[in-house]
Design an enzyme around this catalytic site. Structure first.
Site, mmCIF file in Angstrom:
data_model
loop_
_atom_site.group_PDB
_atom_site.id
_atom_site.type_symbol
_atom_site.label_atom_id
_atom_site.label_comp_id
_atom_site.label_asym_id
_atom_site.label_seq_id
_atom_site.Cartn_x
_atom_site.Cartn_y
_atom_site.Cartn_z
ATOM 1 N N GLY A 46 0.777 -1.242 0.000
ATOM 2 C CA GLY A 46 0.000 0.000 0.000
ATOM 3 C C GLY A 46 0.802 1.281 0.000
ATOM 4 C CD GLU A 100 1.652 0.320 7.127
ATOM 5 O OE1 GLU A 100 1.303 0.526 5.949
ATOM 6 O OE2 GLU A 100 1.342 -0.712 7.735
ATOM 7 C CG ASP A 101 -1.150 1.596 3.331
ATOM 8 O OD1 ASP A 101 -0.904 1.279 4.523
ATOM 9 O OD2 ASP A 101 -1.775 0.838 2.554
ATOM 10 C CG ASP A 104 -8.332 0.448 10.071
ATOM 11 O OD1 ASP A 104 -9.072 1.284 10.592
ATOM 12 O OD2 ASP A 104 -8.773 -0.613 9.593
ATOM 13 C CG PHE A 153 -12.426 0.577 2.608
ATOM 14 C CD1 PHE A 153 -11.543 -0.243 3.293
ATOM 15 C CD2 PHE A 153 -12.393 0.583 1.219
ATOM 16 C CE1 PHE A 153 -10.646 -1.052 2.609
ATOM 17 C CE2 PHE A 153 -11.496 -0.230 0.529
ATOM 18 C CZ PHE A 153 -10.629 -1.040 1.228
ATOM 19 C CB VAL A 154 -9.562 5.759 2.030
ATOM 20 C CG1 VAL A 154 -10.401 6.786 2.775
ATOM 21 C CG2 VAL A 154 -8.471 5.209 2.926
#
Ligand code: 5GP
Length: 177
Positions: A46, A100-101, A104, A153-154
């Site tokens: 990601g 990191e992307d 969460d 959620f993206v």
């Protein structure tokens, strides 16, 4: 609007906004690491686009390592983690920046950090493009955060839905049915 499989996504963060923020983050990192030579650890898949754009603005001397972990399927975080793959060099006594992307629940980044810290690096900081504070279930210090976002959620700019949709310049958000 973007449709991938059964899901519809709408624009959320534009490419211009992302790029402007990345320049700010790079500026901070350049300052903070002016006298150090960090190893940058990019978490695939990601983070690959974010990391590429970020490191282009770094003026410090740095090494780059790519790692992988798999912990996520479809739109629900499973909380199940696998081993870090690809960390072939020892990182003891090095200054590490993990890229990191998105953070969460925080399980993925915590697991990565725990495994890295076991090797006793000189320091460890985290740069994440996105952070969902409401979803966080493990306390973690994030030194460089692009955008704090709500718990939705993206997709895009490296982030996928079932392996698709990584190849956009903007970030999109899921339209809940
Ligand atoms: P965590 O372990 O913090 O719950 O999840 C981290 C990983 O889950 C991220 O590296 C990313 O791969 C995936 N993830 C979490 N939230 C999202 C999201 O909103 N969209 C996408 N595409 N992936 C997400």
């Amino acid at each position: 609007m973007l449709t991938i499989k059964d899901k519809t996504f709408v624009p959320f963060i534009t490419a211009d906004t992302i790029q402007a923020r990345i320049q700010e983050l790079a500026g901070q990192i350049n300052q903070d690491y002016a006298t150090r030579q960090p190893r940058i650890i990019i978490v695939l898949n990601g983070a690959f686009i974010f990391a590429a754009d970020l490191i282009k603005h770094l003026t410090i001397t740095c090494e780059i390592t790519f790692i992988r972990v798999a912990s996520y399927s479809a739109t629900q975080s499973t909380g199940q983690l696998k081993q870090i793959i690809g960390l072939n060099e020892p990182v003891a006594n090095q200054d590490l920046i993990v890229i990191e992307d998105i953070v969460d629940t925080g399980f993925t980044i915590c697991e990565i950090c725990d495994q890295l810290k076991a090797q006793q690096p000189a320091s460890l900081s985290i740069a994440t493009l996105l952070f969902k504070p409401v979803a966080l279930r493990k306390p973690i210090d994030l030194q460089y955060v692009g955008f704090e976002i709500e718990n939705r959620f993206v997709l895009g700019y490296g982030l996928d839905y079932d392996g698709l949709g990584r190849n956009t310049q903007d970030i999109f958000v899921l339209v809940e049915a």
